[in-house]
Design a protein around this motif. Structure first.
Motif, PDB file in Angstrom:
ATOM      1  N   ALA A  86      10.149   5.345  -4.307  1.00 11.07           N
ATOM      2  CA  ALA A  86      10.159   4.493  -3.117  1.00 11.07           C
ATOM      3  C   ALA A  86       9.507   3.150  -3.414  1.00 11.07           C
ATOM      4  O   ALA A  86       9.986   2.094  -2.979  1.00 11.07           O
ATOM      5  N   LYS A  87       8.412   3.188  -4.153  1.00 14.37           N
ATOM      6  CA  LYS A  87       7.716   1.950  -4.544  1.00 14.37           C
ATOM      7  C   LYS A  87       8.665   1.029  -5.315  1.00 14.37           C
ATOM      8  O   LYS A  87       8.733  -0.181  -5.036  1.00 14.37           O
ATOM      9  N   GLU A  88       9.391   1.592  -6.281  1.00 15.40           N
ATOM     10  CA  GLU A  88      10.302   0.786  -7.085  1.00 15.40           C
ATOM     11  C   GLU A  88      11.397   0.160  -6.220  1.00 15.40           C
ATOM     12  O   GLU A  88      11.718  -1.018  -6.348  1.00 15.40           O
ATOM     13  N   LEU A  89      11.975   0.960  -5.342  1.00 15.62           N
ATOM     14  CA  LEU A  89      13.069   0.467  -4.515  1.00 15.62           C
ATOM     15  C   LEU A  89      12.600  -0.613  -3.543  1.00 15.62           C
ATOM     16  O   LEU A  89      13.264  -1.638  -3.364  1.00 15.62           O
ATOM     17  N   ILE A  90      11.443  -0.389  -2.922  1.00 16.16           N
ATOM     18  CA  ILE A  90      10.917  -1.381  -1.977  1.00 16.16           C
ATOM     19  C   ILE A  90      10.567  -2.671  -2.692  1.00 16.16           C
ATOM     20  O   ILE A  90      10.877  -3.778  -2.219  1.00 16.16           O
TER      21      ILE A  90
END
Length: 332
Positions: A86-90
């Motif tokens: 999620a961190k990477e995508l955000i």
């Protein structure tokens, strides 16, 4: 079922009129002439560790969501748990570092906005307690689609070696297992009109030492985890390579420290891809790749937005422009 040509006459004539169909634009002009994402097909990505294959894949999926409103299932244990993905995508969506403590990091408002867009586009396999086979992920995808009344467009397996493989019925012969497993995935992709991405590490790759610098050359497809079996079964086969610092390219120009070569080593079906190479460049501050066209920097989807709306590149940093250009509510 075995058919002759007369039984398929109607389909053949329709195919004759439609012409060769290209796949979907994945966000970069330099890559578009070499590779498009074809529904009902598969793409294999081979790269040495720290070559950016996960970043490359997530970027393509994000571009496909923005431009085509597509949904994805992601199996990527090496990236971490669901919070890490999620961190990477955000971070990619906002084009900023994720953490509050980072310089110029995401604000809470930007994170909420990103989650609002990404939430129904990306579905993450949480594998903290169990390992999963190809069949397991396909089964979970079918359940996800049925329960939520949605269609998943793409499934990413990253990497191959994190998938659970049972080769007992093949006498532990990896080649026979791969040909069976990949054949089943390919039939599933074709039947369900999905695309399957599989990332792989090379094996038995020998380093080269020149001028006191040791580096790995671009891996050959036969050096992938399954070797020749994977290359035979591949539709599109992409190799990512980061050239060594201190060396020059074939034109005598020094490689950049953020340069990545995207090499199309196998191209099927016809019209969706062709053999060749292009260059992308990594911006660690924005957590995104960009391309250089006529000396100007363009991040994913920006060059096409510029062509469609005649927007100067300096004004393309506003992410809403890209969303409005390719989002489902935008009417040309």
């Amino acid at each position: 079922m075995i058919k002759n040509l007369l039984q398929m006459e109607t389909e053949i004539l329709a195919f004759h009129k439609s012409g060769i169909q290209r796949g979907e634009y994945v966000g970069f002009e330099c890559l578009d002439s070499l590779y498009t994402k074809k529904k009902g097909s598969m793409t294999f990505i081979l790269a040495s560790p720290h070559s950016g294959k996960t970043e490359f894949n997530l970027e393509l999926l994000l571009n496909l969501s923005i431009k085509h409103n597509e949904r994805h299932v992601i199996f990527s244990p090496e990236t971490g748990d669901y919070k890490d993905l999620a961190k990477e995508l955000i971070s990619k969506y906002v084009r900023k570092p994720f953490f509050q403590s980072d310089i110029n990091g995401c604000t809470e408002a930007e994170i909420y906005n990103a989650i609002g867009f990404l939430n129904d586009k990306f579905f993450i396999v949480d594998n903290d307690e169990n390992s999963f086979s190809f069949d397991d992920i396909v089964s979970q995808t079918k359940v996800l689609e049925a329960e939520n009344r949605i269609k998943i467009d793409n499934i990413l397996f990253d990497p191959y070696n994190e998938v659970k493989h049972n080769m007992s019925e093949f006498g532990s012969r990896q080649d026979l297992y791969i040909e069976d497993a990949i054949g089943k995935l390919r039939r599933y992709a074709k039947k369900e009109n999905k695309h399957i991405f599989i990332c792989m590490h090379p094996q038995d790759q020998q380093p080269i030492t020149e001028n006191g610098v040791t580096y790995y050359p671009p891996p050959h497809p036969r050096q992938s985890a399954g070797g020749q079996s994977f290359f035979r079964k591949a539709m599109a086969f992409i190799i990512l390579w980061r050239p060594p610092l201190g060396f020059n390219d074939k034109d005598g120009k020094p490689y950049r420290d953020n340069e990545t070569h995207v090499i199309i080593a196998k191209a099927k079906p016809k019209g969706s891809a062709k053999l060749g190479m292009c260059k992308l460049f990594w911006d660690w501050k924005k957590n995104r790749f960009y391309e250089m066209i006529d000396g100007i920097v363009y991040f994913g989807l920006e060059y096409e937005a510029k062509k469609k709306l005649n927007i100067e590149s300096g004004n393309l940093n506003n992410h809403s422009i890209i969303i409005n250009t390719f989002g489902k509510d935008f009417d040309f």
